[in-house]
Write an enzyme that holds these catalytic residues in place. Sequence first.
Site, PDB file in Angstrom:
ATOM      1  N   LYS A 184      -0.716  -6.210   5.492  1.00 23.22           N
ATOM      2  CA  LYS A 184       0.290  -6.366   4.234  1.00 23.22           C
ATOM      3  C   LYS A 184       1.600  -6.326   4.890  1.00 23.22           C
ATOM      4  O   LYS A 184       1.767  -5.622   5.881  1.00 23.22           O
ATOM      5  CB  LYS A 184       0.169  -5.175   3.177  1.00 23.22           C
ATOM      6  CG  LYS A 184      -1.355  -5.074   2.432  1.00 23.22           C
ATOM      7  CD  LYS A 184      -1.430  -6.151   1.491  1.00 23.22           C
ATOM      8  CE  LYS A 184      -2.665  -5.802   0.836  1.00 23.22           C
ATOM      9  NZ  LYS A 184      -2.983  -6.797  -0.441  1.00 23.22           N
ATOM     10  N   PRO A 243       0.603  -1.134  -0.027  1.00 21.30           N
ATOM     11  CA  PRO A 243       0.067   0.052  -0.011  1.00 21.30           C
ATOM     12  C   PRO A 243       0.554   1.229   0.081  1.00 21.30           C
ATOM     13  O   PRO A 243       1.740   1.080   0.421  1.00 21.30           O
ATOM     14  CB  PRO A 243      -0.770  -0.101   1.159  1.00 21.30           C
ATOM     15  CG  PRO A 243      -0.651  -1.473   1.916  1.00 21.30           C
ATOM     16  CD  PRO A 243       0.701  -1.881   1.350  1.00 21.30           C
ATOM     17  N   ASN A 283      -8.451   9.601   2.544  1.00 17.87           N
ATOM     18  CA  ASN A 283      -9.196   9.410   1.407  1.00 17.87           C
ATOM     19  C   ASN A 283      -8.518   7.633   1.045  1.00 17.87           C
ATOM     20  O   ASN A 283      -7.402   7.651   1.287  1.00 17.87           O
ATOM     21  CB  ASN A 283      -8.781  10.049  -0.066  1.00 17.87           C
ATOM     22  CG  ASN A 283      -9.319   9.384  -1.139  1.00 17.87           C
ATOM     23  OD1 ASN A 283     -10.632   9.312  -1.290  1.00 17.87           O
ATOM     24  ND2 ASN A 283      -8.787   8.936  -2.205  1.00 17.87           N
ATOM     25  N   ILE A 326      -3.795  -2.552  -2.763  1.00 20.83           N
ATOM     26  CA  ILE A 326      -4.603  -3.783  -3.645  1.00 20.83           C
ATOM     27  C   ILE A 326      -5.028  -4.654  -2.409  1.00 20.83           C
ATOM     28  O   ILE A 326      -4.323  -5.255  -1.888  1.00 20.83           O
ATOM     29  CB  ILE A 326      -3.492  -4.621  -4.490  1.00 20.83           C
ATOM     30  CG1 ILE A 326      -2.827  -3.591  -5.678  1.00 20.83           C
ATOM     31  CG2 ILE A 326      -4.126  -5.767  -5.077  1.00 20.83           C
ATOM     32  CD1 ILE A 326      -1.731  -4.050  -6.321  1.00 20.83           C
TER      33      ILE A 326
END
Length: 115
Positions: free
Chosen positions: A34, A2, A98, A65
């Site tokens: 992750k 990320p 966001n 992802i």
Amino acid sequence: MPLLKLEATVPLPEEKGKPLLAALSKAVAGATGKPEQYVMVTATQSTMLMSGQAGDAAFVDIRSIGGLNGETNRKLSQQICKLLKGSLGIEPDRVYLNFTEVEAGNWGWNGSTFG
């Protein structure tokens, strides 16, 4: 992947910036599940106007992802706002975040993509 991109109105001197980036990296890795070796964190100083007023503020853009969902995003929002308040003095109500899920084929790395 990320990726966490931080834009803040306050300066990020090295003595504050490095520990903050390290804490943000660990928070993202922990919340998304992750490996931290794949997490990237960037920070820049920026000029912002929020709620019609200048002053300390931040925008945080998190992309990954997989690993992002409502529960994870709420957890990250809480952790990140706490870190920004403690490190930079930015109040949580002056932070927008966001969260974006990215398709593996739309994320490149090491001369290829993840999908």
